[in-house]
Design an enzyme around this catalytic site. Structure first.
Site, mmCIF file in Angstrom:
data_model
loop_
_atom_site.group_PDB
_atom_site.id
_atom_site.type_symbol
_atom_site.label_atom_id
_atom_site.label_comp_id
_atom_site.label_asym_id
_atom_site.label_seq_id
_atom_site.Cartn_x
_atom_site.Cartn_y
_atom_site.Cartn_z
ATOM 1 N N LYS A 112 0.817 -1.225 0.058
ATOM 2 C CA LYS A 112 -0.086 0.002 0.035
ATOM 3 C C LYS A 112 0.935 1.162 0.007
ATOM 4 O O LYS A 112 0.547 2.425 -0.460
ATOM 5 C CB LYS A 112 -1.177 0.098 1.163
ATOM 6 C CG LYS A 112 -2.089 -1.088 1.119
ATOM 7 C CD LYS A 112 -3.235 -0.700 1.801
ATOM 8 C CE LYS A 112 -4.255 -1.956 1.476
ATOM 9 N NZ LYS A 112 -5.721 -1.566 1.632
ATOM 10 N N LYS A 193 -3.969 -10.089 -6.183
ATOM 11 C CA LYS A 193 -5.232 -10.377 -5.674
ATOM 12 C C LYS A 193 -6.607 -9.454 -6.044
ATOM 13 O O LYS A 193 -6.214 -8.362 -6.032
ATOM 14 C CB LYS A 193 -5.033 -10.690 -4.055
ATOM 15 C CG LYS A 193 -5.190 -9.193 -3.224
ATOM 16 C CD LYS A 193 -5.743 -9.508 -1.858
ATOM 17 C CE LYS A 193 -5.656 -8.044 -1.478
ATOM 18 N NZ LYS A 193 -6.996 -7.868 -0.028
ATOM 19 N N LYS A 196 -10.815 -4.466 -3.592
ATOM 20 C CA LYS A 196 -11.884 -3.348 -3.668
ATOM 21 C C LYS A 196 -11.151 -1.967 -3.911
ATOM 22 O O LYS A 196 -11.835 -1.163 -4.574
ATOM 23 C CB LYS A 196 -12.701 -3.550 -2.521
ATOM 24 C CG LYS A 196 -12.146 -3.009 -1.085
ATOM 25 C CD LYS A 196 -13.481 -2.888 -0.159
ATOM 26 C CE LYS A 196 -13.361 -3.878 0.984
ATOM 27 N NZ LYS A 196 -12.157 -3.533 1.802
HETATM 28 P P1 ATP Z 1 -8.608 -2.995 0.258
HETATM 29 O O1 ATP Z 1 -8.350 -3.090 -1.202
HETATM 30 O O2 ATP Z 1 -9.352 -1.856 0.712
HETATM 31 O O3 ATP Z 1 -7.399 -3.239 1.008
HETATM 32 P P2 ATP Z 1 -9.666 -5.624 0.245
HETATM 33 O O4 ATP Z 1 -10.460 -5.933 -1.001
HETATM 34 O O5 ATP Z 1 -8.323 -6.187 0.187
HETATM 35 O O6 ATP Z 1 -9.643 -4.058 0.851
HETATM 36 P P3 ATP Z 1 -10.370 -6.108 3.014
HETATM 37 O O7 ATP Z 1 -11.464 -5.313 3.675
HETATM 38 O O8 ATP Z 1 -9.051 -5.705 3.238
HETATM 39 O O9 ATP Z 1 -10.350 -6.067 1.512
HETATM 40 O O10 ATP Z 1 -10.530 -7.541 3.350
HETATM 41 C C1 ATP Z 1 -11.639 -8.027 4.083
HETATM 42 C C2 ATP Z 1 -11.610 -9.337 4.017
HETATM 43 O O11 ATP Z 1 -11.845 -10.036 2.651
HETATM 44 C C3 ATP Z 1 -10.301 -9.892 4.745
HETATM 45 O O12 ATP Z 1 -10.567 -11.306 5.368
HETATM 46 C C4 ATP Z 1 -9.491 -10.341 3.401
HETATM 47 O O13 ATP Z 1 -8.468 -11.369 3.820
HETATM 48 C C5 ATP Z 1 -10.643 -10.904 2.464
HETATM 49 N N1 ATP Z 1 -10.110 -10.691 1.044
HETATM 50 C C6 ATP Z 1 -9.762 -9.701 0.534
HETATM 51 N N2 ATP Z 1 -9.367 -9.630 -0.774
HETATM 52 C C7 ATP Z 1 -9.492 -10.968 -1.049
HETATM 53 C C8 ATP Z 1 -9.518 -11.991 -2.217
HETATM 54 N N3 ATP Z 1 -9.029 -11.434 -3.480
HETATM 55 N N4 ATP Z 1 -9.663 -13.235 -1.881
HETATM 56 C C9 ATP Z 1 -10.063 -13.865 -0.950
HETATM 57 N N5 ATP Z 1 -10.269 -13.219 0.339
HETATM 58 C C10 ATP Z 1 -9.856 -11.827 0.281
#
Ligand code: ATP
Ligand code: LTN
Length: 331
Positions: A112, A193, A196
């Site tokens: 990040k 990965k 969002k």
């Molecule tokens: P950001 O992009 O804002 O960091 P994010 O999409 O990575 O957000 P988080 O809010 O950080 O999402 O994660 C919420 C949950 O979703 C966590 O348990 C994280 O491990 C899971 N998660 C996020 N992205 C993935 C993915 N691509 N596959 C499986 N699990 C995911």
């Protein structure tokens, strides 16, 4: 003893299929035989700049989605992190337990911070707040996607260090990851990965995407070089990712899918995959709209904050006593 479960999602954007398949799906499955706390972690979201009005909307969106996917407020406590001030308080105390070197090794921070001129101190100390979230509820199990494994290991180290320095206080939690779906990859780049907050909206399916958007995004998803459909995450990461998503949304085995598409091209696979996703998400979207209009989520969050604060305050009383802090409010 029944398990205590805690997990959180940041209201930092629209929830993706990755969040759902890796995390939310587990939240629902785990609420029945445990005392579960599911949090909207807004204090984590502000580690990067957020527009205040949009943040408030996203908090309500996420709470409504928690309910729409099947989290039941009679079984789980649903609440917003900033409504329980103990999170910030314990977060600070744990910043005084965790080491700079440990925080510097966190890959989420490195990713990040990469390419940014400035990053906040909060983005760096983020894992201490996450440890506080978990440890406040004497959590034994934390359902998350694979990307959070390193943060969970650090949480365990922090809990053990605190316990050995100040006496048994915290439960050392275990990470819970699904065998399939713990790491859903981006549609535009199978080496990253699905996330969002990726600036490219084509990289992800959002839970609330329209059927047409889903069809377009799946249609444009990158594929691997030859035309063969087989499951091989190393050699064929893009198609393997599509097969995982298909298997989980249609509730079919990957082997069954590979057999079904033998000799067929990517076009046929993508077309059916898009329909499987649409069919899976449509009922969730309908419930979501109904809940969002009813205002029901607000009542749930209000009650959740009261329940969570009671548990968190009990832990804080013990923490203050162990560390030797204040305590005059209650004397
Ligand atoms: P950001 O992009 O804002 O960091 P994010 O999409 O990575 O957000 P988080 O809010 O950080 O999402 O994660 C919420 C949950 O979703 C966590 O348990 C994280 O491990 C899971 N998660 C996020 N992205 C993935 C993915 N691509 N596959 C499986 N699990 C995911
Ligand atoms: N760091 C997590 C979100 C998060 C979390 C938590 C997950 C904050 N606090 C406590 C599990 C338990 C993320 O970025 N996905």
């Amino acid at each position: 003893m029944s398990h205590r479960v805690f997990s959180g999602i940041q209201p930092s954007g629209q929830i993706t299929l990755g969040n759902y398949l890796g995390a939310l799906r587990q939240f629902v499955a785990m609420q029945h035989d445990a005392k579960a706390f599911y949090c909207v972690v807004d204090l984590h979201a502000i580690t990067v700049a957020q527009d205040p009005a949009l943040l408030r909307e996203r908090i309500m969106d996420l709470a409504a989605l928690y309910l729409a996917v099947g989290l039941d407020p009679r079984e789980s406590t649903l609440f917003v992190q900033s409504d329980v001030s103990a999170h910030s308080e314990l977060g600070w105390i744990l910043q005084c337990v965790v080491h700079m070197g440990e925080l510097s090794r966190m890959t989420q921070f490195k990713e990040k911070a990469e390419g940014k001129d400035t990053v906040t101190a909060g983005l760096f100390t983020y894992p201490a707040l996450m440890a506080a979230d978990i440890l406040l509820y004497r959590t034994s199990r934390v359902p998350v996607g694979e990307d959070q494994k390193q943060h969970l290991e650090l949480t365990r180290d922090i809990a053990m260090r605190f316990n050995s320095r100040f006496g048994e206080t915290f439960v050392v939690p275990e990470v819970m990851m699904l065998k399939e779906g713990a790491r859903i990859m981006s549609l535009d780049d199978p080496a990253r990965k699905m996330s969002k907050s990726n600036p490219n909206p084509q990289s992800r399916i959002e839970i609330l995407d329209s059927p047409d958007d889903i069809r377009k995004k799946v249609g444009r998803a990158v594929t691997d070089s030859d035309r063969e459909i087989r499951y091989d995450p190393q050699g064929k990461p893009a198609v393997s990712n599509l097969l995982v998503i298909y298997s989980l949304t249609a509730d079919m085995t990957i082997d069954g899918l590979v057999a079904q598409y033998e000799g067929k091209g990517y076009g046929a696979l993508k077309k059916d995959l898009a329909e499987a996703i649409v069919a899976h998400l449509t009922p969730i979207q309908e419930k979501y709209r109904e809940i969002r209009q009813s205002g029901r989520a607000e009542d749930v969050l209000r009650q959740g904050a009261i329940t969570a604060a009671q548990v968190a305050e009990e832990t804080m009383d013990l923490v203050r006593e162990r560390v030797g802090l204040g305590g005059f409010r209650r004397r």
